[in-house]
Enzyme design. Structure first.
Site, PDB file in Angstrom:
ATOM      1  N   ALA A 129       8.791  -2.532  61.595  1.00 49.24           N
ATOM      2  CA  ALA A 129       8.134  -3.278  62.674  1.00 49.24           C
ATOM      3  C   ALA A 129       7.579  -4.626  62.232  1.00 49.24           C
ATOM      4  O   ALA A 129       7.004  -5.348  63.040  1.00 49.24           O
ATOM      5  CB  ALA A 129       7.005  -2.440  63.272  1.00 49.24           C
ATOM      6  N   TYR A 288      27.845  -0.314  57.059  1.00 46.77           N
ATOM      7  CA  TYR A 288      26.925  -0.568  58.175  1.00 46.77           C
ATOM      8  C   TYR A 288      27.436   0.107  59.449  1.00 46.77           C
ATOM      9  O   TYR A 288      26.675   0.789  60.159  1.00 46.77           O
ATOM     10  CB  TYR A 288      26.770  -2.066  58.395  1.00 46.77           C
ATOM     11  CG  TYR A 288      25.850  -2.434  59.532  1.00 46.77           C
ATOM     12  CD1 TYR A 288      24.467  -2.317  59.403  1.00 46.77           C
ATOM     13  CD2 TYR A 288      26.364  -2.883  60.754  1.00 46.77           C
ATOM     14  CE1 TYR A 288      23.615  -2.650  60.449  1.00 46.77           C
ATOM     15  CE2 TYR A 288      25.528  -3.217  61.802  1.00 46.77           C
ATOM     16  CZ  TYR A 288      24.153  -3.100  61.644  1.00 46.77           C
ATOM     17  OH  TYR A 288      23.313  -3.417  62.679  1.00 46.77           O
TER      18      TYR A 288
END
Length: 408
Positions: A129, A288
Site C-alpha cells: 500500500a 509474471y
C-alpha cells in the site's frame, strides 16, 4: 443492552440460526453453532433485503468502543446492534450477475466509486500500500473514513505514504498504520499474522495488491522463485492464516492482470517446477503472467471453498501498463512504461476496480468473479479450469507445509 425480537417473517428459521443485516441492507443468515453464514434463507433458499428509513424514533450511530454500527431508540434508550428494520425485510430475486447494472467504466476514478460512502468503522488490510495502485487504493478508502493497515516491506515508505494522506485529511493519520510484511519470507508472513491477530478482531477488506515484475532470476529465503512466492504463494498463506478474522461481511480482493492470458501453465499435471522454475527455464514476463494466472485460480478456488461462509472473493485487472513502480527492476520495462504513459490509466482510474470490488453494494452475495474496468469480465479458459485451480491449491498447501516444517 437489549435485544430486538427475531424477524416476524412467516418463514421460521431453524434452531441456531440468526438474521443479520449488512450496512447496505442485505440480510445474512448466520448459524451460531457452526459459524456458517449465507445470503439465502436456510429453509426457503430465498434472499431478503431491508429497505426504507429507520422506524420513527430510531437512529443509527457508530460505537467507537465496540467498533460496530449500533441503533438507538431515543424514546426508550434501547440500544442494539440489530437493525430494527429486519422485522420488515422483504424477499428479493435470487442474486444474478446479469441483473447488475454497469455504473462505472475505464474512465472512472476510485473516489467517484466511493462517492457518498461512509467507511468509518471499516478496516482494510492492503499489501503493497505504500506506492502505486496500492497507495491510491489506501488513500481513497482512508479519505472516506476507513481504517487502513499498510502491509509493506518498506516501513519508512509506508509511513511516508501515511503522511501524504494526512496532509489531505489530518484525521486519517490516526486511522492508518504500517505493519512490516516481507512476502519473500513465509516466516515473515507468520510474524505479520501474529501481530495482526493481537490488535485486530475483524477485517472488512483484504486487498492482495503487492506484486513484482521484471525481476532477474532470484530466489527467496525459502528457496522459491521470487515472482511466484511474492505474487501468489505468500498471499495464499496470508489469507488462510487470517481466516479467523473474516465473516460474511468480508471481501477479499486479489489484484491480478490481463497478462494472465499469456501464461503457459499446463492445464494438466501441474508441477512445482512449472510454478517455481529453475534459472534455465525462467523468463521474467512469463513468470509474471503465470503469477497473475495463479492469482485468479486462487481467487476462484477460494470463492468455492468459502462460499458457505458468505465471504466474497474477487479478482481483477487494474489497467494496462499503469505508471507505477512495478517496472523499476529493468531499464527496458521502465522505458516502455514511460512511452505508453500518456495512453494508460491514471492511478486513480487504476484503483477504481479494486475499490469497486471491495465496496460496491450490488456485489453483496456474489463471489468468484473477475473484473476489468469496474465490471465483470471473462478470464482466460485456463483461469476457469477447475482441475487447475485445485492442483494449484494442493501444490500451494504442500509447499507451505514443507517449508514451514523445514524452517521450524
Amino acid at each position: 443492552m437489549m435485544s430486538l425480537p427475531d424477524s416476524d417473517s412467516e418463514d421460521e428459521l431453524p434452531p441456531g440460526w440468526e438474521e443479520r443485516a449488512t450496512d447496505d441492507g442485505a440480510v445474512c443468515y448466520v448459524n451460531q453453532q457452526t459459524k456458517v453464514s449465507q445470503w439465502t434463507h436456510p429453509r426457503t433458499g430465498r434472499s431478503k433485503r431491508i429497505t426504507g428509513e429507520l422506524p420513527l424514533g430510531w437512529e443509527k450511530y457508530y460505537d467507537e468502543q465496540s467498533k460496530r454500527q449500533m441503533f438507538l431508540n431515543k424514546e426508550t434508550q434501547q440500544r442494539t446492534n440489530i437493525d430494527p428494520r429486519l422485522a420488515f425485510a422483504v424477499e428479493e430475486p435470487t442474486l444474478n450477475v446479469a441483473q447488475v447494472r454497469q455504473r462505472f467504466d475505464s474512465n472512472s476514478r476510485a473516489l467517484q466509486v466511493l462517492h457518498g460512502k461512509d467507511l468509518h468503522g471499516r478496516l482494510a488490510l492492503i499489501t503493497g500500500a505504500n506506492c502505486g495502485i496500492g497507495f491510491e487504493t489506501a488513500r481513497s478508502l482512508a479519505l472516506h473514513g476507513c481504517e487502513i493497515i499498510f502491509a509493506c516491506r518498506n516501513l519508512s515508505a509506508a509511513q511516508e505514504a501515511i503522511e501524504r494522506i494526512a496532509v489531505e485529511r489530518p484525521a486519517a493519520r490516526a486511522r492508518c498504520r504500517s505493519v512490516s510484511l516481507d512476502l519473500a519470507s513465509l516466516r515473515a508472513v507468520q510474524q505479520f499474522v501474529a501481530q495482526i491477530k493481537q490488535s485486530v478482531s475483524y477485517i472488512d477488506y483484504l486487498i492482495l495488491n503487492a506484486g513484482v515484475f521484471g525481476l532477474p532470476y532470484t530466489k527467496t529465503v525459502d528457496g522459491l522463485e521470487t515472482t511466484f512466492q511474492v505474487s501468489h504463494l505468500s498471499h495464499f498463506y496470508l489469507t488462510l492464516q487470517l481466516e479467523s478474522l473474516f465473516d460474511h461481511r468480508t471481501r477479499i480482493v486479489v489484484v491480478s492482470s490481463e497478462s494472465h492470458r499469456t501464461a503457459n501453465l499446463p492445464a494438466d499435471h501441474l508441477t512445482v517446477q512449472h510454478l517455481s522454475p529453475p534459472a534455465e527455464k525462467y523468463w521474467s514476463m512469463i513468470a509474471y503472467s503465470n503469477a497473475k494466472l495463479c492469482n485468479i485460480l486462487f481467487a476462484q478456488e477460494l470463492a468455492q471453498r468459502w462460499k458457505q461462509r458468505g465471504i466474497s472473493v474477487f479478482s481483477l485487472h487494474p489497467g494496462n501498463m499503469v505508471a507505477t513502480e512495478l517496472s523499476r527492476n529493468y531499464w527496458f520495462y521502465r522505458l516502455i512504461f514511460a512511452i505508453v504513459r500518456p495512453f494508460t490509466k491514471s492511478l486513480q482510474q487504476a484503483a477504481a476496480t479494486t475499490i469497486y470490488c471491495a465496496t460496491a453494494n450490488e456485489l453483496t452475495g456474489l463471489s468468484g468473479l473477475y473484473f476489468n474496468n469496474c465490471y465483470f469480465c471473462e478470464p482466460s479458459k485456463l483461469a476457469k479450469s477447475e482441475p487447475l485451480q485445485q492442483q494449484l491449491w494442493t501444490h500451494s498447501e504442500r509447499l507451505i507445509s514443507d517449508l514451514i516444517t523445514t524452517n521450524n
